[in-house]
Design an enzyme around this catalytic site. Structure first.
Site, PDB file in Angstrom:
ATOM      1  CG  PHE A  32      -1.784 -55.439  20.921  1.00 41.13           C
ATOM      2  CD1 PHE A  32      -3.138 -55.671  21.092  1.00 41.13           C
ATOM      3  CD2 PHE A  32      -1.236 -54.268  21.428  1.00 41.13           C
ATOM      4  CE1 PHE A  32      -3.948 -54.759  21.760  1.00 41.13           C
ATOM      5  CE2 PHE A  32      -2.038 -53.342  22.104  1.00 41.13           C
ATOM      6  CZ  PHE A  32      -3.391 -53.593  22.269  1.00 41.13           C
ATOM      7  N   GLY A  33      -2.243 -54.733  17.515  1.00 40.84           N
ATOM      8  CA  GLY A  33      -2.242 -53.417  16.878  1.00 40.84           C
ATOM      9  C   GLY A  33      -2.843 -52.388  17.804  1.00 40.84           C
ATOM     10  CE1 TYR A  34       1.744 -50.893  19.761  1.00 40.62           C
ATOM     11  CE2 TYR A  34       1.436 -48.539  20.121  1.00 40.62           C
ATOM     12  CZ  TYR A  34       2.275 -49.622  19.889  1.00 40.62           C
ATOM     13  OH  TYR A  34       3.626 -49.420  19.769  1.00 40.62           O
ATOM     14  CB  SER A  53      -0.917 -47.103  11.461  1.00 41.41           C
ATOM     15  OG  SER A  53       0.222 -47.926  11.506  1.00 41.41           O
ATOM     16  CD  GLU A  73       5.376 -50.639  12.874  1.00 40.02           C
ATOM     17  OE1 GLU A  73       5.716 -49.514  13.275  1.00 40.02           O
ATOM     18  OE2 GLU A  73       4.330 -50.824  12.230  1.00 40.02           O
TER      19      GLU A  73
HETATM   20  C1  SIN Z   1       1.665 -45.297   9.214  1.00 40.93           C
HETATM   21  O1  SIN Z   1       2.084 -44.190   9.532  1.00 40.93           O
HETATM   22  O2  SIN Z   1       0.627 -45.427   8.561  1.00 40.93           O
HETATM   23  C2  SIN Z   1       2.416 -46.522   9.633  1.00 40.93           C
HETATM   24  C3  SIN Z   1       3.169 -46.281  10.899  1.00 40.93           C
HETATM   25  C4  SIN Z   1       3.632 -47.539  11.551  1.00 40.93           C
HETATM   26  O3  SIN Z   1       3.254 -48.650  11.165  1.00 40.93           O
HETATM   27  O4  SIN Z   1       4.384 -47.418  12.536  1.00 40.93           O
END
Ligand code: SIN
Length: 201
Positions: A4-6, A8, A83
Protein backbone atom coordinates in the site's frame (compact mmCIF):
# COMPACT_ATOMS: atom_id res chain seq x y z
CA UNK A 1 2.58 -9.48 -2.58
CA UNK A 2 0.55 -6.29 -2.27
CA UNK A 3 2.06 -3.02 -1.05
CA UNK A 4 0.00 0.00 0.00
CA UNK A 5 1.37 3.39 -1.07
CA UNK A 6 0.18 6.53 0.70
CA UNK A 7 3.26 8.80 0.45
CA UNK A 8 5.97 8.95 -2.20
CA UNK A 9 5.01 5.47 -3.45
CA UNK A 10 2.01 7.20 -5.04
CA UNK A 11 4.17 8.94 -7.67
CA UNK A 12 7.42 6.99 -7.47
CA UNK A 13 6.94 3.32 -6.59
CA UNK A 14 10.16 2.33 -8.37
CA UNK A 15 9.57 -1.46 -8.24
CA UNK A 16 7.88 -3.90 -10.66
CA UNK A 17 4.08 -3.74 -10.52
CA UNK A 18 1.49 -5.83 -12.38
CA UNK A 19 -1.69 -4.29 -10.98
CA UNK A 20 -2.70 -1.09 -9.20
CA UNK A 21 -5.89 -0.69 -7.18
CA UNK A 22 -6.97 2.65 -5.65
CA UNK A 23 -8.66 2.47 -2.28
CA UNK A 24 -8.39 3.00 1.45
CA UNK A 25 -7.11 1.58 4.65
CA UNK A 26 -9.31 2.19 7.67
CA UNK A 27 -8.40 2.90 11.30
CA UNK A 28 -5.53 5.27 10.40
CA UNK A 29 -4.88 8.91 9.50
CA UNK A 30 -2.01 10.23 7.34
CA UNK A 31 0.30 12.59 9.22
CA UNK A 32 3.56 14.44 8.51
CA UNK A 33 4.87 13.22 11.86
CA UNK A 34 7.81 11.27 10.50
CA UNK A 35 11.32 12.74 10.51
CA UNK A 36 13.26 12.09 7.31
CA UNK A 37 17.02 11.95 7.84
CA UNK A 38 17.75 10.11 4.58
CA UNK A 39 15.30 11.23 1.88
CA UNK A 40 14.06 14.78 2.44
CA UNK A 41 16.56 15.94 5.02
CA UNK A 42 19.71 14.84 6.81
CA UNK A 43 20.51 13.43 10.27
CA UNK A 44 21.48 16.97 11.34
CA UNK A 45 18.46 18.61 9.75
CA UNK A 46 15.73 16.02 9.15
CA UNK A 47 12.79 16.79 6.90
CA UNK A 48 9.26 15.42 7.14
CA UNK A 49 7.49 12.56 5.41
CA UNK A 50 4.14 10.97 6.15
CA UNK A 51 3.30 7.98 8.25
CA UNK A 52 0.03 6.35 9.25
CA UNK A 53 -1.17 6.99 12.78
CA UNK A 54 -3.86 4.78 14.37
CA UNK A 55 -7.22 6.55 14.65
CA UNK A 56 -10.46 4.71 15.30
CA UNK A 57 -12.48 6.73 12.78
CA UNK A 58 -9.70 7.43 10.30
CA UNK A 59 -9.35 6.42 6.66
CA UNK A 60 -6.41 6.95 4.33
CA UNK A 61 -6.67 6.91 0.56
CA UNK A 62 -3.82 5.43 -1.48
CA UNK A 63 -2.91 2.79 -4.03
CA UNK A 64 -2.36 -0.96 -3.57
CA UNK A 65 0.38 -2.27 -5.86
CA UNK A 66 0.65 -5.96 -6.75
CA UNK A 67 4.23 -7.09 -7.12
CA UNK A 68 4.84 -10.06 -9.46
CA UNK A 69 5.89 -13.24 -7.64
CA UNK A 70 9.36 -13.34 -9.17
CA UNK A 71 10.11 -9.83 -7.82
CA UNK A 72 8.75 -10.23 -4.29
CA UNK A 73 12.10 -10.83 -2.55
CA UNK A 74 13.95 -8.03 -4.35
CA UNK A 75 11.10 -5.60 -3.83
CA UNK A 76 10.88 -6.40 -0.14
CA UNK A 77 14.63 -5.77 0.23
CA UNK A 78 14.37 -2.57 -1.79
CA UNK A 79 11.49 -1.24 0.32
CA UNK A 80 13.02 -2.31 3.65
CA UNK A 81 16.06 -0.24 2.68
CA UNK A 82 14.07 2.71 1.32
CA UNK A 83 11.93 2.89 4.47
CA UNK A 84 14.70 2.02 6.94
CA UNK A 85 14.50 5.22 9.01
CA UNK A 86 11.84 4.19 11.49
CA UNK A 87 9.25 2.38 9.37
CA UNK A 88 8.23 -1.24 9.86
CA UNK A 89 6.21 -3.42 7.51
CA UNK A 90 2.74 -4.40 8.73
CA UNK A 91 -0.29 -6.13 7.26
CA UNK A 92 -3.55 -4.18 7.10
CA UNK A 93 -6.91 -4.60 5.42
CA UNK A 94 -7.38 -2.65 2.17
CA UNK A 95 -10.78 -1.54 0.79
CA UNK A 96 -10.83 -0.98 -3.01
CA UNK A 97 -12.63 2.14 -4.25
CA UNK A 98 -14.70 0.03 -6.66
CA UNK A 99 -16.40 -1.77 -3.76
CA UNK A 100 -14.81 -5.14 -4.52
CA UNK A 101 -13.76 -7.42 -1.67
CA UNK A 102 -11.20 -6.11 0.84
CA UNK A 103 -7.82 -7.84 0.96
CA UNK A 104 -4.59 -7.68 2.95
CA UNK A 105 -1.74 -5.41 1.93
CA UNK A 106 1.69 -4.74 3.38
CA UNK A 107 2.32 -1.17 4.46
CA UNK A 108 5.29 0.68 5.94
CA UNK A 109 4.25 2.49 9.12
CA UNK A 110 6.40 4.30 11.64
CA UNK A 111 5.46 3.15 15.15
CA UNK A 112 5.02 5.89 17.76
CA UNK A 113 6.88 4.14 20.59
CA UNK A 114 10.66 3.75 20.92
CA UNK A 115 11.20 5.38 17.55
CA UNK A 116 13.54 8.40 17.27
CA UNK A 117 12.09 9.25 13.85
CA UNK A 118 8.48 9.53 14.98
CA UNK A 119 8.00 13.18 16.00
CA UNK A 120 4.41 12.86 17.24
CA UNK A 121 1.76 15.58 17.04
CA UNK A 122 2.98 19.11 16.30
CA UNK A 123 1.30 22.25 14.95
CA UNK A 124 0.84 22.15 11.17
CA UNK A 125 2.46 25.58 10.74
CA UNK A 126 5.59 24.34 12.49
CA UNK A 127 5.68 21.25 10.27
CA UNK A 128 5.35 23.46 7.17
CA UNK A 129 8.23 25.66 8.39
CA UNK A 130 10.40 22.57 8.75
CA UNK A 131 9.42 21.32 5.29
CA UNK A 132 10.36 24.54 3.49
CA UNK A 133 13.77 24.52 5.20
CA UNK A 134 14.78 20.93 4.38
CA UNK A 135 16.41 19.12 1.50
CA UNK A 136 17.85 15.59 1.25
CA UNK A 137 19.20 13.00 -1.18
CA UNK A 138 15.74 12.37 -2.70
CA UNK A 139 15.09 16.07 -3.30
CA UNK A 140 13.53 19.03 -1.58
CA UNK A 141 11.01 18.46 1.17
CA UNK A 142 8.76 21.00 -0.55
CA UNK A 143 8.74 18.74 -3.60
CA UNK A 144 7.66 15.73 -1.49
CA UNK A 145 4.81 17.57 0.25
CA UNK A 146 3.44 19.44 -2.77
CA UNK A 147 3.65 16.41 -5.02
CA UNK A 148 1.80 14.31 -2.44
CA UNK A 149 -0.99 16.88 -2.14
CA UNK A 150 -1.15 17.15 -5.93
CA UNK A 151 -1.43 13.40 -6.57
CA UNK A 152 -4.07 12.89 -3.89
CA UNK A 153 -6.12 15.81 -5.23
CA UNK A 154 -5.87 14.74 -8.87
CA UNK A 155 -6.15 10.96 -8.42
CA UNK A 156 -8.83 11.03 -5.72
CA UNK A 157 -10.70 14.35 -6.01
CA UNK A 158 -13.36 13.32 -3.50
CA UNK A 159 -10.82 12.83 -0.70
CA UNK A 160 -10.64 15.66 1.82
CA UNK A 161 -7.37 15.17 3.69
CA UNK A 162 -7.41 18.29 5.92
CA UNK A 163 -3.95 17.78 7.43
CA UNK A 164 -2.29 17.29 4.04
CA UNK A 165 -4.06 20.19 2.34
CA UNK A 166 -3.60 22.58 5.26
CA UNK A 167 0.17 21.90 5.29
CA UNK A 168 0.23 22.32 1.51
CA UNK A 169 -1.42 25.75 1.87
CA UNK A 170 1.03 26.82 4.60
CA UNK A 171 3.95 25.76 2.38
CA UNK A 172 2.56 27.76 -0.54
CA UNK A 173 2.16 30.82 1.70
CA UNK A 174 5.73 30.47 2.97
CA UNK A 175 7.09 30.03 -0.57
CA UNK A 176 5.32 33.20 -1.63
CA UNK A 177 6.37 35.23 1.43
CA UNK A 178 9.98 34.10 1.24
CA UNK A 179 10.22 33.95 -2.55
CA UNK A 180 11.24 30.29 -2.47
CA UNK A 181 11.28 29.17 -6.11
CA UNK A 182 11.29 25.37 -5.92
CA UNK A 183 10.96 23.67 -9.32
CA UNK A 184 8.00 21.60 -8.11
CA UNK A 185 5.83 24.72 -7.87
CA UNK A 186 5.73 24.93 -11.65
CA UNK A 187 5.35 21.13 -12.01
CA UNK A 188 2.17 21.08 -9.93
CA UNK A 189 0.65 24.22 -11.43
CA UNK A 190 1.61 27.07 -9.12
CA UNK A 191 3.50 29.20 -11.68
CA UNK A 192 1.30 32.13 -10.74
CA UNK A 193 2.93 32.32 -7.30
CA UNK A 194 5.70 34.41 -8.80
CA UNK A 195 5.60 37.24 -11.28
CA UNK A 196 8.84 36.40 -13.02
CA UNK A 197 8.23 32.62 -13.50
CA UNK A 198 11.76 31.86 -12.29
CA UNK A 199 12.15 28.45 -10.69
CA UNK A 200 14.97 26.53 -9.13
CA UNK A 201 15.42 22.86 -8.30
C1 SIN B 1 11.10 10.12 -1.05
O1 SIN B 1 11.31 11.03 -0.26
O2 SIN B 1 10.94 10.34 -2.26
C2 SIN B 1 11.02 8.71 -0.55
C3 SIN B 1 10.55 8.67 0.86
C4 SIN B 1 10.12 7.31 1.29
O3 SIN B 1 9.98 6.38 0.49
O4 SIN B 1 9.84 7.16 2.50
Amino acid sequence: MWVFGYGSLLWHPDFPVVQTVPGKVKGYIRRFWQLSPDHRGTEEKPGRTVTLVPDENGEVWGIAYRVPDEHVDNTRQYLDFREKAGYTNQLVQFYPDDGSNPFQVGVYISPQDDNPYHAGPQPEQLIAEQIVACHGPSGSNIEYALRLAYVVRTMAPSIQDDHLFSIEQSILNLCKERKIRDKVLADVGYHELFDDHETQS
